[in-house]
Design a protein around this motif. Structure first.
Motif, PDB file in Angstrom:
ATOM      1  N   PRO A 214      23.835  50.039  19.239  1.00  0.00           N
ATOM      2  CA  PRO A 214      23.080  48.855  19.617  1.00  0.00           C
ATOM      3  C   PRO A 214      23.578  47.721  18.607  1.00  0.00           C
ATOM      4  CG  PRO A 214      21.759  50.327  18.139  1.00  0.00           C
ATOM      5  CD  PRO A 214      23.300  50.996  18.303  1.00  0.00           C
ATOM      6  N   ARG A 215      24.040  46.756  19.416  1.00  0.00           N
ATOM      7  CA  ARG A 215      24.272  45.464  18.583  1.00  0.00           C
ATOM      8  C   ARG A 215      23.529  44.203  19.214  1.00  0.00           C
ATOM      9  NH1 ARG A 215      29.122  46.144  15.687  1.00  0.00           N
ATOM     10  NH2 ARG A 215      28.275  43.889  14.662  1.00  0.00           N
ATOM     11  N   THR A 216      23.122  43.499  18.369  1.00  0.00           N
ATOM     12  CA  THR A 216      22.196  42.178  18.764  1.00  0.00           C
ATOM     13  C   THR A 216      23.070  41.445  19.553  1.00  0.00           C
ATOM     14  OG1 THR A 216      21.136  42.431  16.589  1.00  0.00           O
ATOM     15  CG2 THR A 216      21.023  40.397  17.714  1.00  0.00           C
ATOM     16  N   SER A 217      24.220  41.075  19.291  1.00  0.00           N
ATOM     17  CA  SER A 217      25.112  40.457  20.305  1.00  0.00           C
ATOM     18  C   SER A 217      26.149  41.066  21.471  1.00  0.00           C
ATOM     19  CB  SER A 217      26.127  39.640  19.519  1.00  0.00           C
ATOM     20  OG  SER A 217      27.107  38.990  20.006  1.00  0.00           O
ATOM     21  N   PRO A 218      26.081  40.694  22.490  1.00  0.00           N
ATOM     22  CA  PRO A 218      26.902  41.398  23.487  1.00  0.00           C
ATOM     23  C   PRO A 218      28.343  41.310  23.294  1.00  0.00           C
ATOM     24  CG  PRO A 218      26.118  39.281  24.479  1.00  0.00           C
ATOM     25  CD  PRO A 218      25.334  39.562  23.036  1.00  0.00           C
ATOM     26  N   TYR A 219      28.677  40.426  22.276  1.00  0.00           N
ATOM     27  CA  TYR A 219      30.189  40.006  21.867  1.00  0.00           C
ATOM     28  C   TYR A 219      30.534  40.994  20.910  1.00  0.00           C
ATOM     29  CZ  TYR A 219      28.497  36.234  24.883  1.00  0.00           C
ATOM     30  OH  TYR A 219      28.100  35.310  25.713  1.00  0.00           O
ATOM     31  N   SER A 220      29.641  41.491  20.192  1.00  0.00           N
ATOM     32  CA  SER A 220      29.991  42.623  19.126  1.00  0.00           C
ATOM     33  C   SER A 220      30.607  43.830  19.456  1.00  0.00           C
ATOM     34  CB  SER A 220      28.769  42.710  18.205  1.00  0.00           C
ATOM     35  OG  SER A 220      28.586  41.692  17.587  1.00  0.00           O
ATOM     36  N   PHE A 221      31.243  44.417  18.798  1.00  0.00           N
ATOM     37  CA  PHE A 221      31.801  46.019  19.121  1.00  0.00           C
ATOM     38  C   PHE A 221      30.654  46.937  19.490  1.00  0.00           C
ATOM     39  CE2 PHE A 221      33.183  50.312  17.132  1.00  0.00           C
ATOM     40  CZ  PHE A 221      33.994  50.379  18.160  1.00  0.00           C
ATOM     41  N   GLN A 222      30.754  47.395  20.740  1.00  0.00           N
ATOM     42  CA  GLN A 222      29.546  48.582  21.212  1.00  0.00           C
ATOM     43  C   GLN A 222      29.940  49.732  20.964  1.00  0.00           C
ATOM     44  OE1 GLN A 222      27.047  46.611  23.629  1.00  0.00           O
ATOM     45  NE2 GLN A 222      27.874  44.716  22.400  1.00  0.00           N
TER      46      GLN A 222
ATOM     47  N   ARG B  36      31.683  54.984  22.322  1.00  0.00           N
ATOM     48  CA  ARG B  36      30.844  55.637  23.446  1.00  0.00           C
ATOM     49  C   ARG B  36      31.145  57.120  23.536  1.00  0.00           C
ATOM     50  NH1 ARG B  36      27.424  51.491  25.677  1.00  0.00           N
ATOM     51  NH2 ARG B  36      27.358  52.639  27.566  1.00  0.00           N
TER      52      ARG B  36
ATOM     53  N   MET C  19      21.318  55.610  23.786  1.00  0.00           N
ATOM     54  CA  MET C  19      20.617  54.446  24.178  1.00  0.00           C
ATOM     55  C   MET C  19      20.105  54.302  25.461  1.00  0.00           C
ATOM     56  SD  MET C  19      23.162  51.641  22.033  1.00  0.00           S
ATOM     57  CE  MET C  19      22.497  50.303  23.071  1.00  0.00           C
TER      58      MET C  19
ATOM     59  N   ARG D 201      14.966  50.395  17.945  1.00  0.00           N
ATOM     60  CA  ARG D 201      14.570  49.041  19.123  1.00  0.00           C
ATOM     61  C   ARG D 201      14.287  49.883  20.349  1.00  0.00           C
ATOM     62  NH1 ARG D 201      18.490  47.673  15.952  1.00  0.00           N
ATOM     63  NH2 ARG D 201      18.557  45.695  15.109  1.00  0.00           N
ATOM     64  N   ASN D 202      14.180  51.197  20.325  1.00  0.00           N
ATOM     65  CA  ASN D 202      13.984  52.178  21.590  1.00  0.00           C
ATOM     66  C   ASN D 202      12.761  53.091  21.173  1.00  0.00           C
ATOM     67  OD1 ASN D 202      15.923  51.531  23.885  1.00  0.00           O
ATOM     68  ND2 ASN D 202      17.558  52.718  22.576  1.00  0.00           N
TER      69      ASN D 202
ATOM     70  N   ASP E  61      32.925  48.664   8.208  1.00  0.00           N
ATOM     71  CA  ASP E  61      31.709  49.187   7.668  1.00  0.00           C
ATOM     72  C   ASP E  61      30.434  48.153   7.449  1.00  0.00           C
ATOM     73  OD1 ASP E  61      31.799  52.069   7.904  1.00  0.00           O
ATOM     74  OD2 ASP E  61      33.712  51.645   6.612  1.00  0.00           O
ATOM     75  N   GLY E  62      29.360  48.511   7.660  1.00  0.00           N
ATOM     76  CA  GLY E  62      28.410  47.718   7.143  1.00  0.00           C
ATOM     77  C   GLY E  62      28.250  47.449   5.910  1.00  0.00           C
TER      78      GLY E  62
END
Lengths: 333, 333, 333, 333
Positions: free
Chosen positions: D132-140, D143, D166, D185-186, D308-309
């Motif tokens: 889950p990423r805040t931006s649609p442009y970030s690595f998803q 999967r 998700m 978020r879910n 890495d975060g």
């Protein structure tokens, strides 16, 4: 007030509690259930120390049905309080517009702004003399000198003045100030509230950054319990997670406070948002929601005004706002 | 400090800003881009009034790279501050346990509890004399009389005492008090902070309900800037949406404050939660996270203790907690 | 974007970072200072993964100067988006009033309310079919059957309909629904946002209870990045410490969102407050602050309406509100 | 449950309410006072729709004495739930350490980290595949491919694996995943909760950013009401005004949840703070406060780990943490 007592409560303890409530003149009705006992309290429950009751280990929950504020409570004073401040009125249909600079800086600055905001429609002048600043290294205001300059502007324009007090030690400087402001950070400075309640000044009490409306009214209650009933309530934004604005302007506070209390309710859209572009929409929103007044930061000379806050607007923007406020009030109230 | 200037900025304004920064001894480096100009400020930027700069309409963003607090900043004082309070020490590996009743009620009560908490392992005694209460109708404490009773308990047990001041007008009553507490509601009572900074007492400063850690350190800075560097920082919970606890205990504040500052960091799990059952787990959590001390409400006689808060624990629970704190500190530090 | 690099950064690491930024087409300018290096990034920085950069241990701070949202950003689309929904328009000066019951309950109920709100001035009909309820034991809505009843009311009144989707698995049921609502609790249900972005429906996106305006626009961005640019933003209150209202209505969000984005901004005063008496003042406040529309819960038969929320108003109160909204819009816009 | 009815209530309405409560099998006791009537409800009040009752205009207040959650409620299940997950156990004295990278990136990365964390004391492997990423442009995330790589690491190390789902549409990919995570978020994605409750997987449910503990348990209730009682509760920080940490870690949630519920309670100090330096003190605090487990982000190769975060720690720091956790648990539990 309802006290919900645990089923495991010792009957002796319960008896002590009932006697104690009886002693302070509160009538107690019991309703025993399978999972505990409900005590319904009738009469003047203002004297009951709720926190103390909640501290008893056999009490599961205390529910206050009546509000803990009394003097400020609309239930007991259905009519709006109307305050007369110099030649201005506030409350009960009278709208007040308080405007002026963030800080009083010089005789020219405060007099120029005072004239400008009066012409634009303001009926009270604000100006910071004692400044609450997060950093001890930031400018702390002109202090007593600032009040003197404000009084000069009052003399010239005839407008009543509003300024913030930060400590009871400086009360003498406010002798000729019409409205004494208690800032958000001092909303629960109870000693200051008690002392200021012994004066006969109008008190403009700002809501604390993280205080509920009930706590806000309890702070007004401190002032009123000391004998001074001339209190103005001012919503100025609360602290939330949102960082786009300095604070989150709680517009719902206006209709709620007016329902809960008979005191006049004004707003400070400048400090609520910290953004000059938001002053106009927030002020109009507040008026549409029923506010009795606004307090706005206005500066005069943006070119040299290195010291005005990012939330200040210019006199012409203030004039345009005042015109629109008038129109909205005409169609709505 | 980095100032990001809008592309539309008037070069004349930009020049004025640069000169102004130059005047206060700050070096300015420019980096012009397509969408604006980045000003990198070097040197002693503590004198820069950030809010003022942000108020300029051609400034898009100001980013503080250095922290605005100085005296309390660990960068400039890498070693832990160690405070000597009577025969107790706090900070730099010395752990302090402050315990006592919510309010001082009588000579018997305070002396009994003082003896009990000393035996259980406390090395300082707390007790409320001047009580900040949300309602003017609630018990406001024994005030000066309460301080006298505390001093009596100090004499008997030899423990240094901690009590809250609410107004600078009462400072005389605290002459023999070892640690003066500034409560959460007064964390930004700047006049009180300045005055208390002129005393030579140890000051226990509680974090405000809605104050960031930076603001907390800026308030410590007020005290220190007045000359008094003996400040204890106390985390006691912040206000959030969660209603299960009175406040949300911010355990992260402990390692963060210890990284940001050299001052000792203690916690008050009693007020943070408002629930006696949580005192133990929160105190242990704080110790594991590196706290230098705890302040806990302990009462003695639950049978008659109509006046103890729902967050108080009994002496035996306090003793068991102290034993476990010792064990955790032994394995971790 | 500005990246502030620690002074202790390894030059090799710094070089790797610069190369990596260069590879994705971002220009990097360095400004070396005594306490570190400032990297100014120019060009299309949307591709830069900010969190990743912040994760590097030699990076002290990343400051985004440009906003991370693109399709919804007003900078790139200065004109207001105007949506045509059935015979209604929204945005760019067109005001929309969406009204209807909390839950669709029966054919009579939805048709009666639909007629009543149309007559009162609504131009879209809302009604809950799939209901998000905190408890699994509460009524979950009529689901598909509810949508069918709404479609019936649409046929009778000609009004476009709005209803909430909770899972992409039910998308088929929304084939003839004009506006699909994404509720506050699903604002960051990214898989749902992506999928709904592949439809050609108008999407009414509600702000999450604890989401910033930036996150709100990033969620709109998810829908738009999937190809669907027909998004309505809806402020409906955020979660704060205040308990007097269910949520705190963030009226500042209206002017801010309209400045940040070209998308239409509406408000839901019913859910924002959870109190029917507040619907009118909050709706008027929103209109005065520049909202493009309102969504209001209206019920018809209070006598038997055991199922309507405490925030519903009656048709005549809605009509009176619509009349006043018209007046305020006439004098202000 | 207690319903406080306004004095002005119509006796007919009151009668209807009582009948309605009677119909669903709830016993009603009345206590009439001067300012209204108190209704005490006895019996199985879970079926009472509180919001509906609060919606009635003659009802002043509804107080829930019993908790609205049932399956997760410790009152009805005094013993701790113990979950068996592969060869690991969680709850009832069994401590679990879940560790692994933020995102699964490659077969080498996940297998290397898996071996490293197993050696350091972890008994479950975590890894993000659907991100889950805040931006649609970030690595998803990788999967489905990411899940495959995790399963490979499971085969090699024998450790059960944990990964986030998700959307219910991807459930097939989780066939061999031991623990399915529902992200913050879910937490109130009720359709997902219902569906996941129909599987027989262990569900790791994270607390939402702005959700109360009651809402958290109500979401667990959704899963359990669908038939799956294998739920792990995970505290991961809540959203507050403080910006020093990404979220505010609510350590009080641990003892409170363990009192309210029989389900195992773990914490995620990595996401709670977003700062790697805080992982250790927060994890130790959680353990001291009684947590049943921790979930920690561990990365292996900081040199190349651009992905890495900022909250990840290295394997050796994780090992040292695990050693200290063991020591603290030995002296406390």
């Amino acid at each position: 007030m309802i006290i919900y007592v645990e089923e495991k409560a010792d009957p002796k303890q319960l008896e002590t509690l009932k006697e104690w409530l009886d002693d302070i003149g509160v009538e107690v009705h019991s309703l025993a259930g399978k999972n505990g006992t409900i005590l319904g309290l009738l009469g003047d429950t203002h004297k009951v120390d709720v926190e103390m009751i909640q501290g008893l280990d056999f009490v599961r929950k205390v529910v206050q049905v009546k509000e803990p504020y009394k003097s400020s409570n609309r239930t007991f004073h259905p009519d709006d309080t109307v305050l007369e401040i110099g030649n201005a009125k506030l409350g009960g249909g009278h709208f007040a517009a308080i405007a002026g600079p963030c800080s009083v800086e010089s005789i020219e600055q405060i007099c120029d702004i005072a004239k400008a905001v009066k012409e634009a429609g303001a009926n009270m002048l604000r100006g910071g003399a004692f400044k609450p600043r997060t950093s001890p290294y930031s400018f702390q205001g002109l202090r007593k000198k600032g009040i003197e300059l404000l009084l000069h502007a009052k003399q010239i324009t005839g407008m009543p003045i509003v300024s913030e007090i930060m400590d009871i030690g400086n009360i003498a400087a406010f002798e000729h100030v019409d409205v004494i402001q208690i800032g958000a950070r001092n909303m629960q400075n109870f000693e200051l509230l008690k002392e200021i309640g012994r004066t006969d000044k109008v008190i403009l009490l700002k809501r604390g950054l993280a205080n509920t409306l009930k706590e806000f009214l309890m702070s007004a209650e401190y002032i009123m319990a000391s004998g001074n009933e001339k209190v103005i309530l001012c919503e100025r934004g609360i602290r939330t997670f949102e960082t786009q604005t300095r604070n989150t302007f709680d517009v719902s506070a206006i209709p709620l406070l007016k329902k809960m209390s008979h005191l006049p309710v004004i707003v400070d859209p400048s400090h609520a948002s910290g953004i000059s572009e938001l002053v106009r929409p927030l002020a109009l929103a507040a008026v549409a929601a029923g506010a009795d007044g606004i307090m706005v930061e206005v500066h005069n000379d943006p070119e040299h005004a290195l010291c005005d806050g990012p939330q200040s607007i210019k006199p012409d923007a203030f004039k345009s706002l005042m015109d629109d406020i008038k129109k909205v009030r005409e169609v709505l109230f």
